[in-house]
Design a protein around this motif. Structure first.
Motif, PDB file in Angstrom:
ATOM      1  N   LEU A 147     -20.453  -2.261-157.080  1.00  0.00           N
ATOM      2  CA  LEU A 147     -21.569  -1.372-157.332  1.00  0.00           C
ATOM      3  C   LEU A 147     -22.459  -1.361-156.099  1.00  0.00           C
ATOM      4  N   LEU A 190     -16.544  -5.056-159.472  1.00  0.00           N
ATOM      5  CA  LEU A 190     -16.065  -4.324-160.641  1.00  0.00           C
ATOM      6  C   LEU A 190     -14.553  -4.167-160.560  1.00  0.00           C
ATOM      7  N   SER A 247     -17.328  -5.005-165.270  1.00  0.00           N
ATOM      8  CA  SER A 247     -17.831  -6.141-164.502  1.00  0.00           C
ATOM      9  C   SER A 247     -17.182  -7.426-164.996  1.00  0.00           C
ATOM     10  N   ARG A 274     -19.280  -5.771-168.817  1.00  0.00           N
ATOM     11  CA  ARG A 274     -20.062  -4.536-168.926  1.00  0.00           C
ATOM     12  C   ARG A 274     -19.232  -3.349-168.448  1.00  0.00           C
ATOM     13  N   PHE A 289     -18.894   0.478-166.967  1.00  0.00           N
ATOM     14  CA  PHE A 289     -19.558   1.492-166.140  1.00  0.00           C
ATOM     15  C   PHE A 289     -18.697   2.752-166.098  1.00  0.00           C
ATOM     16  N   TRP A 290     -19.359   3.895-166.112  1.00  0.00           N
ATOM     17  CA  TRP A 290     -18.688   5.195-166.016  1.00  0.00           C
ATOM     18  C   TRP A 290     -19.069   5.821-164.689  1.00  0.00           C
ATOM     19  N   TYR A 291     -18.073   6.150-163.877  1.00  0.00           N
ATOM     20  CA  TYR A 291     -18.330   6.719-162.552  1.00  0.00           C
ATOM     21  C   TYR A 291     -17.678   8.090-162.443  1.00  0.00           C
ATOM     22  N   VAL A 340     -23.071   7.002-161.312  1.00  0.00           N
ATOM     23  CA  VAL A 340     -22.571   5.875-162.089  1.00  0.00           C
ATOM     24  C   VAL A 340     -23.556   5.594-163.212  1.00  0.00           C
ATOM     25  N   GLU A 341     -23.025   5.280-164.377  1.00  0.00           N
ATOM     26  CA  GLU A 341     -23.858   5.013-165.546  1.00  0.00           C
ATOM     27  C   GLU A 341     -23.325   3.785-166.268  1.00  0.00           C
ATOM     28  N   LEU A 342     -24.219   2.860-166.570  1.00  0.00           N
ATOM     29  CA  LEU A 342     -23.862   1.691-167.364  1.00  0.00           C
ATOM     30  C   LEU A 342     -23.820   2.120-168.826  1.00  0.00           C
ATOM     31  N   THR A 395     -29.361   4.602-161.810  1.00  0.00           N
ATOM     32  CA  THR A 395     -29.464   3.970-160.491  1.00  0.00           C
ATOM     33  C   THR A 395     -30.751   4.356-159.778  1.00  0.00           C
TER      34      THR A 395
END
Length: 283
Positions: free
Chosen positions: A114, A121, A136, A140, A142-144, A151-153, A225
């Motif tokens: 990240l 990741l 992670s 966790r 994440f979408w990228y 990027v969104e958690l 972010t």
């Protein structure tokens, strides 16, 4: 043998009835030819020179091979499991597309980091034909979206991610005017308590929380972010249903402006109603 029909017993992870209904409706199934056991995945990671994340092995055991077909067999709209990505040949294309200026910086596939925190990741799935799922070491999700470099958690675990996908799909189908109102304010829990909304526990964890009654859906979402402040999302059956929640957020965080998805059903009506209430709002 490839499993070509939805099977609710094929997954090791615990699933709610909502997720099971979503899988059956959307024909989400487990392709047994695209998952593997611990030893095979360990050998693949060693071959790739990648570290062993315990959570990646757990995801493979519980949900590896999960797939919802997309417009092309090699571009599913939802896929989970590192071994499935190997089968799809994702690694070679990821190396070609690597960009050191991206929000997620590729190293040696399937590993990346990240950009904002240097957190390592692992690439573990696909979500929509345009997006990638990363995990992670702590699990966790994440979408990228490379096209937008965004990027969104999404969640603190793979199971909560699936619960969230099914929950949001349910809301879109149940609340026909599903345009969301977002506040950059950590007010979701306070709104839910004030309005007596029950928690959707199976779709909530330390990262994301949801509350819902028949007329209102409230979420506490992780920061983007661009900010370190949690966000509050409101989705309502009618304009009338959203206003008490929006007033509570505005009272708790008077400097937080609202953003409404005006391009979605009900968005313009909610935008206009919030403006009439004197709540700062943008599209």
């Amino acid at each position: 043998m490839t499993q070509d029909r939805p099977s609710l017993d094929a997954f090791g992870g615990r699933l709610s009835e909502r997720v099971r209904a979503f899988f059956a409706r959307e024909r989400v199934f487990r392709d047994a030819s695209r998952t593997c056991d611990f030893e095979r995945l360990a050998a693949e990671l060693d071959r790739l020179g990648a570290p062993w994340f315990d959570k990646v092995f757990e995801l493979e055991e519980d949900f590896g091979g999960l797939v919802r077909r997309g417009p092309h067999p090699r571009t599913p709209s939802l896929a989970l499991g590192l071994f499935q990505l190997i089968c799809l040949g994702v690694g070679s294309s990821a190396e070609e597309d690597a960009d050191d200026d991206s929000a997620i910086v590729s190293s040696s596939w399937p590993m990346a980091r990240l950009a904002s925190t240097s957190e390592p990741l692992a690439h573990v799935g696909l979500y929509t034909p345009e997006g990638d799922l990363y995990m992670s070491e702590a699990g966790r999700m994440f979408w990228y979206i490379p096209m937008l470099d965004r990027v969104e958690l999404l969640s603190g675990s793979a199971s909560t991610f699936l619960e969230r996908v099914a929950l949001e799909d349910h809301v879109r189908h149940d609340m026909r005017e599903y345009a969301a109102t977002f506040f950059r304010a950590d007010a979701g829990a306070a709104v839910a308590e004030a309005l007596g909304l029950p928690s959707v526990e199976e779709a909530s964890d330390a990262v994301v929380s949801h509350w819902m009654n028949p007329g209102l859906f409230v979420s506490r979402l992780p920061p983007t972010t661009a900010s370190d402040v949690y966000r509050t999302r409101l989705v309502s059956r009618t304009v009338k249903d959203v206003l008490p929640a929006a007033r509570l957020v505005a009272e708790r965080a008077p400097d937080a402006s609202a953003t409404v998805e005006t391009h979605l059903p009900g968005g313009r009506e909610r935008f206009d109603a919030l403006r009439r209430e004197g709540i700062p709002v943008s599209e």
